[in-house]
Each structure stands twice: as C-alpha cells, then as structure tokens.
Design a protein around this motif. Structure first.
Motif, short mmCIF file in Angstrom:
data_model
loop_
_atom_site.label_atom_id
_atom_site.label_comp_id
_atom_site.label_asym_id
_atom_site.label_seq_id
_atom_site.Cartn_x
_atom_site.Cartn_y
_atom_site.Cartn_z
N ASP A 1 -52.40 -43.60 30.73
CA ASP A 1 -52.97 -42.42 30.07
C ASP A 1 -51.88 -41.40 29.78
O ASP A 1 -51.83 -40.81 28.69
CB ASP A 1 -54.03 -41.77 30.99
N MET A 2 -51.02 -41.18 30.77
CA MET A 2 -49.95 -40.21 30.60
C MET A 2 -48.98 -40.63 29.50
O MET A 2 -48.58 -39.82 28.66
CB MET A 2 -49.20 -40.02 31.93
N VAL B 1 -58.54 -37.82 31.72
CA VAL B 1 -58.05 -38.61 32.84
C VAL B 1 -58.77 -38.20 34.12
O VAL B 1 -59.24 -39.05 34.91
CB VAL B 1 -56.53 -38.44 33.01
N ALA B 2 -58.87 -36.90 34.36
CA ALA B 2 -59.53 -36.39 35.56
C ALA B 2 -60.99 -36.81 35.59
O ALA B 2 -61.52 -37.20 36.65
CB ALA B 2 -59.41 -34.88 35.61
N ARG B 3 -61.67 -36.76 34.45
CA ARG B 3 -63.09 -37.13 34.40
C ARG B 3 -63.28 -38.62 34.72
O ARG B 3 -64.19 -38.98 35.48
CB ARG B 3 -63.65 -36.81 33.03
N ASN B 4 -62.43 -39.46 34.18
CA ASN B 4 -62.54 -40.89 34.46
C ASN B 4 -62.28 -41.19 35.93
O ASN B 4 -63.02 -41.96 36.56
CB ASN B 4 -61.55 -41.68 33.59
N LEU B 5 -61.23 -40.60 36.47
CA LEU B 5 -60.92 -40.83 37.88
C LEU B 5 -62.01 -40.28 38.78
O LEU B 5 -62.36 -40.88 39.80
CB LEU B 5 -59.57 -40.19 38.23
N ASP B 6 -62.56 -39.13 38.41
CA ASP B 6 -63.63 -38.53 39.20
C ASP B 6 -64.84 -39.46 39.27
O ASP B 6 -65.45 -39.63 40.33
CB ASP B 6 -64.02 -37.19 38.58
N TRP B 7 -65.15 -40.08 38.15
CA TRP B 7 -66.27 -41.04 38.13
C TRP B 7 -66.00 -42.23 39.05
O TRP B 7 -66.89 -42.67 39.79
CB TRP B 7 -66.51 -41.51 36.70
N LYS C 1 -69.76 -42.75 47.28
CA LYS C 1 -71.18 -42.99 47.52
C LYS C 1 -71.41 -44.29 48.26
O LYS C 1 -72.42 -44.43 48.97
CB LYS C 1 -71.93 -42.99 46.18
N ARG C 2 -70.52 -45.26 48.10
CA ARG C 2 -70.67 -46.54 48.80
C ARG C 2 -70.03 -46.51 50.18
O ARG C 2 -70.06 -47.51 50.89
CB ARG C 2 -70.05 -47.66 47.96
N GLY C 3 -69.43 -45.39 50.54
CA GLY C 3 -68.81 -45.29 51.86
C GLY C 3 -67.44 -45.93 51.95
O GLY C 3 -66.93 -46.17 53.04
N THR C 4 -66.83 -46.20 50.81
CA THR C 4 -65.50 -46.81 50.78
C THR C 4 -64.43 -45.78 51.09
O THR C 4 -64.46 -44.67 50.59
CB THR C 4 -65.22 -47.42 49.39
N ARG C 5 -63.49 -46.14 51.95
CA ARG C 5 -62.33 -45.29 52.20
C ARG C 5 -61.39 -45.36 51.00
O ARG C 5 -61.14 -46.45 50.47
CB ARG C 5 -61.59 -45.73 53.46
N ILE C 6 -60.84 -44.22 50.58
CA ILE C 6 -60.07 -44.15 49.35
C ILE C 6 -58.64 -43.69 49.61
O ILE C 6 -58.42 -42.69 50.29
CB ILE C 6 -60.72 -43.19 48.34
N VAL C 7 -57.69 -44.42 49.05
CA VAL C 7 -56.29 -44.01 49.00
C VAL C 7 -55.93 -43.86 47.53
O VAL C 7 -56.09 -44.80 46.74
CB VAL C 7 -55.36 -45.05 49.67
N ILE C 8 -55.45 -42.68 47.15
CA ILE C 8 -55.05 -42.44 45.77
C ILE C 8 -53.55 -42.58 45.63
O ILE C 8 -52.79 -41.91 46.34
CB ILE C 8 -55.48 -41.04 45.30
N GLY C 9 -53.13 -43.47 44.74
CA GLY C 9 -51.72 -43.57 44.39
C GLY C 9 -51.47 -42.71 43.17
O GLY C 9 -51.82 -43.09 42.05
N GLY C 10 -50.93 -41.52 43.37
CA GLY C 10 -50.81 -40.54 42.30
C GLY C 10 -49.72 -40.86 41.29
O GLY C 10 -48.86 -41.72 41.49
N MET C 11 -49.77 -40.12 40.19
CA MET C 11 -48.79 -40.26 39.12
C MET C 11 -48.32 -38.88 38.72
O MET C 11 -49.05 -37.89 38.87
CB MET C 11 -49.43 -40.98 37.93
N LEU C 12 -47.09 -38.79 38.23
CA LEU C 12 -46.53 -37.54 37.70
C LEU C 12 -46.21 -37.74 36.22
O LEU C 12 -45.83 -38.84 35.80
CB LEU C 12 -45.26 -37.16 38.46
N SER C 13 -46.36 -36.68 35.45
CA SER C 13 -46.09 -36.79 34.02
C SER C 13 -44.60 -36.66 33.72
O SER C 13 -43.84 -36.10 34.51
CB SER C 13 -46.86 -35.70 33.25
N VAL D 1 -47.99 -29.63 34.17
CA VAL D 1 -48.72 -28.93 35.23
C VAL D 1 -50.17 -29.39 35.30
O VAL D 1 -50.71 -29.66 36.38
CB VAL D 1 -48.66 -27.41 35.00
N THR D 2 -50.81 -29.51 34.14
CA THR D 2 -52.22 -29.89 34.12
C THR D 2 -52.43 -31.31 34.63
O THR D 2 -53.34 -31.58 35.42
CB THR D 2 -52.79 -29.75 32.70
N PHE D 3 -51.59 -32.22 34.16
CA PHE D 3 -51.72 -33.62 34.58
C PHE D 3 -51.40 -33.77 36.06
O PHE D 3 -52.13 -34.45 36.80
CB PHE D 3 -50.79 -34.51 33.75
N ASP D 4 -50.32 -33.17 36.51
CA ASP D 4 -49.88 -33.36 37.89
C ASP D 4 -50.87 -32.81 38.91
O ASP D 4 -50.87 -33.22 40.07
CB ASP D 4 -48.51 -32.73 38.10
#
Length: 228
Positions: free
Chosen positions: A111-112, A121-127, A134-146, A156-159
């Motif tokens: 996306d970047m 991007v934020a809306r898609n990831l939020d979904w 909601k399913r009780g899954t533990r989440i690890v986010i591997g972030g990205m920088l622009s 700034v907005t993306f990061d």
C-alpha cells in the motif's frame, strides 16, 4: 493459494527435555492440541528470493522449536504482492482458512509503495484486527514505515497507523518489520526491498519474543477453557 505448514514433532532431544524440566520451558505447560500460529502478510513474510527453508515461516518455526515451543503449528498464509485490501478480501471469502490462536499481521508495505491513502490502509487493517479480536485470537502486528521521499505528511500519517491500531486492539506491536535489516546491504536482496536469508534471521530474532509471549497467553487461555 499455497500455504506453508511447519509442524513441530512432540519429541525433542534429551538435552532440551532436561532443560525444560529444570527451567520450566513454556512448552511444558502448553495444551495437548497444537496451537496454531498464522502469518498473514505479503512478500516480506513469504520465502520470496531466499533458499528453501530459510524464509520467515520456517525460520520462525525453527526458532520456536529451539526455544521449547514444541506444540505449535506455523501456517504461512502470506501472499506476495498483497495489499491490505487483498488480504481483507481473502479473509472475507474464506475466513475458516485463516483461523488461529495467534496471528502475525504483516501488511501495508505494498500500500505504501503505491501511495495508497493512509486512511484506507488503516481502515483495512482495522477490519482485519477487529475480526481476529472478536474470535479471541492473540495479535502481533509487524509494522511498516513509509519511505521518506513520499513526503512529511504522508510519512507521519502512515507511520501512525500501526501504533494507533495496536493500542486500539490491545495487540503486540513490532514497530518496523524490517528493523535492523532495511538499509543494510548485507541483509537485503539486490532489489533493496526484500530481506535475504541473513535478514530473515535478524527479523526472526527481533520478533520472536513477542510471538512467544502471545503463544504463552494463548496456551494459558486454552488450558482454562479445557479445565471447564
């Protein structure tokens, strides 16, 4: 879609078993049924451009096994070229294929690179994160920088997307998936975008502690459920 599965056998060497009995390895307290760890990402978390067995999935599986996590199945549901919208579409069409006890969400780089609006991007990831929460899954986010050349406002907005979403959903955040790798020629492929085998090893070393803490939490939840 091809999925890579890396399952750990129940037996380890005597030295590892002895160490577990002395030090209380987390594997000792894991539930009887294997925990499922899903990688949901793009080409950074596939085996693109690295020798067989050295991609992110098998490298992470090997690290977990070495650390005593014997009862875990690692499923690589990543797809090279995927955007956040692509991944969301896959999840919506075949959600049962992407169920997991712990998920690593590594998305947003494509996306970047195509300068998709950060709000999209934020809306898609939020979904995506909403569904797993909601399913009780533990989440690890591997972030990205622009990339700096995209400009201050976009940067700034993306990061800010990843820390904001991690805080919102109570997810574990690895702020930059390529931390310590990007910009280091010895750890990158010739395209200067994807990690080589040494770079993958560096990523695994950085993110594994977060993954292991979430596996421990998922195992604890499973034990409570089994005891009822």
């Amino acid at each position: 879609m091809a999925r890579q599965i890396f399952r750990f056998g129940a037996a380890l060497g005597a030295a590892i078993a002895l160490s577990a009995s002395i030090h209380g390895s987390p594997a000792r307290s894991q539930p009887s049924a294997p925990l499922k760890l899903l990688i949901l990402g793009d080409s950074l978390s596939t085996s693109l451009g690295v020798p067989e067995g050295y991609g992110f999935g098998p490298a992470l599986a090997a690290r977990l096994r070495a650390d005593g996590y014997r009862n875990v199945e690692v499923f690589n549901g990543s797809m090279a070229g995927d955007t956040t919208a692509d991944a969301a579409t896959r999840l919506a069409s075949t959600p049962q294929q992407y169920d997991a006890d712990v998920v690593i969400v590594e998305l947003g780089g494509n996306d970047m690179l195509t300068q998709t609006e950060p709000a999209v991007v934020a809306r898609n990831l939020d979904w995506i994160l909403d569904g797993y929460k909601k399913r009780g899954t533990r989440i690890v986010i591997g972030g990205m920088l622009s990339k700096p050349e995209l400009g201050f406002v976009y940067n700034v907005t993306f990061d800010q997307i990843y820390p904001k979403l991690a805080a919102r959903w109570g997810a574990s955040l690895y702020p930059f998936f390529l931390a310590g790798v990007f910009g280091h020629p010895a750890l990158m492929q010739d395209d200067h975008i994807h990690p080589n085998a040494a770079g993958v090893a560096r990523i695994v070393a950085g993110i594994a502690p977060l993954v292991e803490r979430n596996l421990d939490a998922a195992a604890g939840r499973r034990r409570v459920a089994e005891a009822r």
